[in-house]
Design an enzyme around this catalytic site. Structure first.
Site, short mmCIF file in Angstrom:
data_model
loop_
_atom_site.label_atom_id
_atom_site.label_comp_id
_atom_site.label_asym_id
_atom_site.label_seq_id
_atom_site.Cartn_x
_atom_site.Cartn_y
_atom_site.Cartn_z
N ARG A 110 75.75 42.57 -3.15
CA ARG A 110 76.42 43.50 -2.23
C ARG A 110 77.58 42.83 -1.48
O ARG A 110 78.55 43.50 -1.13
CB ARG A 110 75.41 44.06 -1.23
CG ARG A 110 74.51 45.07 -1.89
CD ARG A 110 73.57 45.71 -0.92
NE ARG A 110 72.95 46.86 -1.54
CZ ARG A 110 71.75 47.32 -1.21
NH1 ARG A 110 71.05 46.71 -0.27
NH2 ARG A 110 71.26 48.37 -1.81
N LYS B 177 57.28 60.16 -8.84
CA LYS B 177 56.75 61.45 -8.39
C LYS B 177 57.73 62.61 -8.54
O LYS B 177 58.91 62.48 -8.24
CB LYS B 177 56.37 61.34 -6.90
CG LYS B 177 55.17 60.43 -6.68
CD LYS B 177 54.96 60.16 -5.22
CE LYS B 177 54.12 61.26 -4.58
NZ LYS B 177 54.06 61.05 -3.12
N GLY C 162 66.79 56.03 -7.05
CA GLY C 162 65.50 55.47 -7.45
C GLY C 162 65.67 54.10 -8.06
O GLY C 162 66.62 53.37 -7.76
N GLY D 274 69.39 56.11 -2.18
CA GLY D 274 69.14 57.33 -1.40
C GLY D 274 70.36 58.23 -1.36
O GLY D 274 70.27 59.45 -1.50
P1 AMP Z 1 61.67 56.01 -8.68
O1 AMP Z 1 61.83 55.20 -7.43
O2 AMP Z 1 61.47 57.44 -8.45
O3 AMP Z 1 62.78 55.71 -9.64
O4 AMP Z 1 60.30 55.54 -9.34
C1 AMP Z 1 60.17 54.28 -9.92
C2 AMP Z 1 58.73 53.97 -10.13
O5 AMP Z 1 58.15 54.86 -11.05
C3 AMP Z 1 58.54 52.58 -10.67
O6 AMP Z 1 57.84 51.80 -9.72
C4 AMP Z 1 57.75 52.80 -11.94
O7 AMP Z 1 56.72 51.84 -12.13
C5 AMP Z 1 57.14 54.16 -11.71
N1 AMP Z 1 56.75 54.79 -12.98
C6 AMP Z 1 57.52 55.08 -14.03
N2 AMP Z 1 56.78 55.58 -15.04
C7 AMP Z 1 55.50 55.62 -14.62
C8 AMP Z 1 54.26 56.03 -15.22
N3 AMP Z 1 54.21 56.50 -16.44
N4 AMP Z 1 53.15 55.91 -14.47
C9 AMP Z 1 53.21 55.42 -13.21
N5 AMP Z 1 54.34 55.03 -12.60
C10 AMP Z 1 55.47 55.13 -13.29
#
Ligand code: AMP
Length: 388
Positions: free
Chosen positions: A34, A199, A349, A370
């Site tokens: 950064r 999620k 994410g 974010g």
């Molecule tokens: P995000 O911050 O929404 O991009 O979510 C990222 C997180 O989703 C990471 O920590 C991944 O380990 C988790 N993730 C991705 N695929 C899966 C899965 N099939 N089961 C559980 N966690 C997952």
């Protein structure tokens, strides 16, 4: 919105809001990406003989004990090394030491003020965009440049507050982000969205906004299992977001032809890297099994749907990328996009972290998790809006 190049910076006190929110352990900067990313704007101001006053937040400051660990001093040291010139660190966020240092600046001098969030200790003044604080910081300069995209979705005293009182423009970093993200407002078609991550509930806003504009939405990662459950599949012990089941059912009903879900998955029984995994079709998941990545047939299906894409935006990894075994789907799809020169924006994410090896090769990897997510939800970013 003004451009930095429209402003006369010569001999002016230019406040630059940077994003120096870098990981620091025991006083040592672990990753200076950064800081490096801020150099273009700082160098431009140097070339135009500005007096440069840098501000940034670092971490969160809620109590006294947060102060020492979020001290910005190490950033001044690293920045001085990178610029090969002195950077004077002022360990306060207001008061006579800061004001006197600024009053005696020469063109091309650089000052870094202490972490703006030190002002959060009493009354969250920075984070709640306290009017007096924004006005005070603005009084220290003549011109304001916002180059902190990571906080653009928040109205803080150090972005919105200052910009309200001074001629303002985005820095080169924010400009680059906006150029990339704005190409999604009136996208070329086929416009394909890839969503993964944990999620569904974190992505409802993104899905609801983009499903109307996109030609296809490809869904992988943990969130795919809530969609599969909504379709009636047994999902075993896979990640399920029960509160979002109804949303998934409804969106699948309304946009059945747009939503592409996995057809096979990498299945195991424990959430560890040690266990062997099997690849199974999605109608064969047992009650004690969980899916941690997409399978090879799904990869083919996703590639087929992406082959003519003119622009792709991707948010969230397709598997548990922290375990190298379950990073395969994400890696292979990234390689496919890069090898086929498909214009891809990564943002929001964990996808940018998961795509570390591809960051330089994709069209754009956003720096603001974010902020990018809120942009994709169609929300207004106050830190940008105020520059207009
Ligand atoms: P995000 O911050 O929404 O991009 O979510 C990222 C997180 O989703 C990471 O920590 C991944 O380990 C988790 N993730 C991705 N695929 C899966 C899965 N099939 N089961 C559980 N966690 C997952």
């Amino acid at each position: 919105m003004k451009n930095i190049k429209d402003l006369n910076l010569e001999n002016k006190k230019v406040i630059i809001r940077c994003d120096f929110n870098v990981p620091i352990k025991e006083g040592k900067i672990i990753d200076d990406t950064r800081i490096v990313a801020s150099l273009q704007t700082i160098n431009y101001c140097l070339e135009h003989h500005a007096k440069i006053i840098l501000m940034s937040h670092l971490g969160r400051v809620k109590e006294e004990s947060d102060l020492a660990k979020n001290d910005l001093a190490p950033v001044a040291v690293r920045l001085a090394e990178l610029l090969n010139r002195p950077v004077k660190f002022i360990p306060q966020t207001r008061g006579s030491a800061l004001e006197e240092a600024i009053a005696t600046m020469n063109p091309q001098d650089i000052i870094l003020m202490q972490n703006t969030r030190y002002e959060d200790l009493e009354g969250k003044k920075e984070s709640s965009n306290d009017e007096e604080l924004g006005k005070y910081w603005a009084s220290l300069g003549d011109i304001f440049i916002n180059d902190a995209f990571g906080t653009a979705h928040r109205a803080h005293a150090s972005n919105v507050g200052i910009a309200t009182h001074l001629p303002s423009a985005p820095g080169f970093l924010i400009e680059k982000e906006l150029t990339a993200l704005n190409s999604l407002n009136d996208p070329e078609h086929p416009f394909i969205v890839i969503l993964g991550g944990a999620k569904v509930s974190d992505k409802i806003g993104v899905i609801a906004n983009l499903v109307k504009k996109a030609d296809k939405i490809i869904i992988g990662g943990g969130m795919a299992f809530t969609f599969l459950k909504a379709q009636g599949y047994e999902t075993g012990t896979s990640l399920i977001d029960s509160d979002s089941l109804e949303f998934c059912t409804n969106i699948l009903k309304e946009y059945a032809n747009k939503i592409i879900l996995p057809i096979d998955v990498a299945i195991t029984t424990e959430f560890t890297e040690k266990e062997e995994y099997k690849v199974k079709p999605i109608n064969d998941i047992l009650q004690n099994e969980m899916g941690l990545d997409i399978g090879p047939k799904t990869l083919e299906l996703f590639e087929e749907n992406l082959k003519d894409a003119k622009i792709v935006v991707w948010n969230g990894p397709l598997g548990v990328y922290e375990f190298s075994k379950y990073k395969v789907g994400t890696d292979k799809l990234l390689a496919y996009l890069v090898n086929n020169n498909i214009k891809t924006i990564l943002g929001g994410g964990d996808i940018v972290a998961a795509a570390n090896n591809y960051k330089e090769q994709v069209y754009h990897a956003s720096t603001g998790g974010g902020a990018t997510l809120e942009y994709l939800e169609g929300k207004i970013l106050p830190g940008i809006e105020v520059l207009k």
